[in-house]
Design a protein around this motif. Structure first.
Motif, short mmCIF file in Angstrom:
data_model
loop_
_atom_site.label_atom_id
_atom_site.label_comp_id
_atom_site.label_asym_id
_atom_site.label_seq_id
_atom_site.Cartn_x
_atom_site.Cartn_y
_atom_site.Cartn_z
N TYR A 48 35.62 33.51 45.68
CA TYR A 48 35.02 32.37 44.68
C TYR A 48 33.90 31.72 45.14
CZ TYR A 48 34.86 29.74 40.50
OH TYR A 48 34.15 29.38 39.54
N LEU A 56 31.19 41.11 39.67
CA LEU A 56 32.38 40.88 39.02
C LEU A 56 32.79 42.14 38.71
CD1 LEU A 56 31.15 37.44 36.82
CD2 LEU A 56 32.76 37.55 38.43
N PRO A 59 36.43 43.24 40.75
CA PRO A 59 37.56 42.02 40.38
C PRO A 59 38.37 42.02 41.37
CG PRO A 59 37.62 43.01 38.81
CD PRO A 59 36.51 43.80 39.08
N PHE A 94 37.73 36.51 38.17
CA PHE A 94 36.86 37.40 38.29
C PHE A 94 36.57 38.71 37.25
CE2 PHE A 94 38.17 36.22 42.26
CZ PHE A 94 37.92 35.33 43.11
N GLU A 98 34.72 34.35 33.33
CA GLU A 98 35.40 34.13 34.16
C GLU A 98 36.47 32.72 33.77
OE1 GLU A 98 32.64 32.90 36.86
OE2 GLU A 98 31.52 34.52 35.52
#
Ligand code: ADP
Length: 483
Positions: A48, A56, A59, A94, A98
């Motif tokens: 993060y 993204l 993920p 992710f 989000e």
């Protein structure tokens, strides 16, 4: 096996890690299940933090590694925990959109594929771990067999350089495995046997798969010669071994026993032959004069024949006794009796000859609990030895006393004694301590039989002696009946 690579490398960090991780089942529950929670949390925080760099589009980055690690370190349960936690975290943080749980079709497919891939990761890593653990177990077993067994194992290269020496070698030749590993080849071998051994080894190296076995001598670290039985196999062409494998056994005791047996057969035959020859001569003489034998010659011949028959009977009895005892057939019929009475009774044959004084000393009332017949046999044997080997010693002292709750019986003479270096062997089977070609007859069994009888009673037997200082043979017996 690759050159110079140790056979059991426990210092290798990968090996250490695998050994450590293999103990997952022994770890507490909270550690095993706390691990996925911590790892997934840390990975999520890190990802993060670096969201700008972590696309993204991927993920599940880092979560695969966590699942794999959890499988290896903590097992399948924690790995499933890691998968579920990772899927939740990935979905929330992710997967677009989000910071929200998105149950879109795309999110569903991504998570489903993640689950599928994780299934393969868990399957593969747990299979690899199980295989590793099996190999590790087998290796540990193999190592224990090599190190704890009575056999020494040496692996050598084609050039004769030692690659591996099992630690058990120290019990055989006295040198540690490390010392023997760097020692010059053949340095401990018997020079007389060296040419033949070298020739056989050259032949072995030239023939892959060949095995040779032989018995040879080797110099122990303490300087004495020992006998080894070696079995050597050429496995240079075997991909997984690539070495000459030698197995050694210490067979010194067996060889010495065989030599003693051979000597014994020679001695026993000689001992039996002497009275038989004399007996034969007496019978031949009796036969010749059977019609008109002079009375005094007749008496003398009969008494000589009797003496020889008695001698033969005693020898055969001694042989039978030793053989029975050797096979564990020694049975005792215990009773309570006064030891000094037995000492006085059992040596009447000595009083009859009147050449020696038997002096009985000590506690004349001491009772013992033993097989009277067998103890009689031991005392007669010790007294006969005193007469035989200490013939100049007119006085023979028999004593009985109570020592440490046991009855101690001693037979003391003032004869030549026994050299100190021979004392440890004097109760061995077939052992004869005399040096000058066995002037006195005997089979080397009397003291062995005596010691077995005393041991069977739970007592001890021993001798205090040195050259020129006479000998005191002693034994102990329990004084009370055992319940
Ligand atoms: P054997 O008398 O048949 O040789 P033993 O077992 O009785 O067998 O004795 C073993 C050896 O111990 C003898 O050969 C002798 O050398 C030594 N020995 C035994 N008793 C005496 C003794 N009293 N004095 C000196 N040497 C002894």
């Amino acid at each position: 096996m690759k050159k110079d690579r140790p056979l059991f490398n426990e210092t290798n960090p990968i090996n250490k890690f695998l050994t450590w991780s293999g103990q997952q089942k022994n770890r507490p529950f909270y550690i095993r299940y706390g691990l996925p929670v911590i790892l997934v949390t840390v990975a999520t925080l890190v990802k993060y933090q670096f969201l700008d760099y972590v696309s993204l589009g991927s993920p599940f980055l880092l979560y695969f590694a966590i699942v794999c690690l959890c499988t290896i370190i903590a097992g399948i349960g924690p790995a499933i925990t890691a998968i579920v936690l990772s899927a939740i975290a990935a979905d929330y943080f992710f997967i677009v959109p989000e910071n929200a749980f998105a149950f879109t079709n795309i999110a569903f497919y991504k998570i489903a594929i993640f689950f599928g891939e994780c299934f393969i990761i868990v399957l593969l890593s747990s299979t690899v771990m199980a295989a590793y653990r099996r190999v590790h177990q087998v290796q540990a077993l193999f190592k224990a067999m090599m190190e704890k067994g009575s056999e020494g194992i040496v692996l050598a290269s084609r050039e004769g350089k030692r690659i591996y020496v099992s630690p058990s070698i120290q019990r055989i030749i006295g040198y540690t495995a490390e010392e023997f590993l760097i020692m010059e080849p053949w340095i401990l071998a018997d020079p007389d046997e060296l040419p033949e051994m070298k020739a056989r080894m050259e032949d072995l190296v030239a023939h892959p798969g060949k095995n040779i076995s032989f018995i040879h001598r080797m110099r122990h670290k303490d300087g004495r010669w020992i006998w080894l039985e070696s079995s050597i196999t050429n496995l240079l062409d075997d991909e997984s071994v690539c070495a000459i494998v030698a197995n050694f056994y210490n067979v010194t005791e067996r060889i010495i026993l065989e030599q003693k047996k051979d000597d014994f057969i020679g001695i026993a035959s000689h001992e039996l032959k002497t009275p038989i020859t004399s007996l034969k001569a007496s019978i031949q003489l009796l036969d010749r004069m059977k019609n008109d034998p002079p009375p005094d010659v007749l008496r003398e011949l009969i008494s000589r024949a009797k003496r020889n028959v008695e001698k033969l009977t005693a020898l055969v009895e001694e042989l039978l006794n030793a053989s029975n005892i050797g096979q564990g057939h020694l049975y005792l019929d215990k009773s309570d009796f006064v030891m000094a009475d037995l000492l006085a009774e059992c040596c009447s044959h000595i009083y009859a000859v009147d050449k020696h004084n038997l002096i009985i000393q000590g506690d004349h009332d001491l009772h013992v609990c033993a097989d009277k017949g067998r103890i009689d046999q031991v005392v007669v044997n010790l007294v006969n030895n005193a007469i035989k080997y200490a013939s100049q010693s007119k006085d023979i002292f028999l004593s009985v006393e109570r020592v440490d709750g046991m009855a101690k019986v001693s037979v003391k003479d003032n004869g030549p004694g026994v050299p100190t270096e021979k004392l440890p062997y004097i109760f061995d089977r077939y052992y004869r301590a005399e040096t000058n070609s066995y002037n006195n007859s005997g089979l080397g069994l009397g003291l062995y039989i005596s010691s077995e009888i005393i041991k069977k009673h739970g007592g001890q037997i021993g001798v205090d002696s040195s050259l020129g200082a006479g000998s005191t043979f002693w034994f102990t017996l329990p004084v009370e009946l055992a319940n």
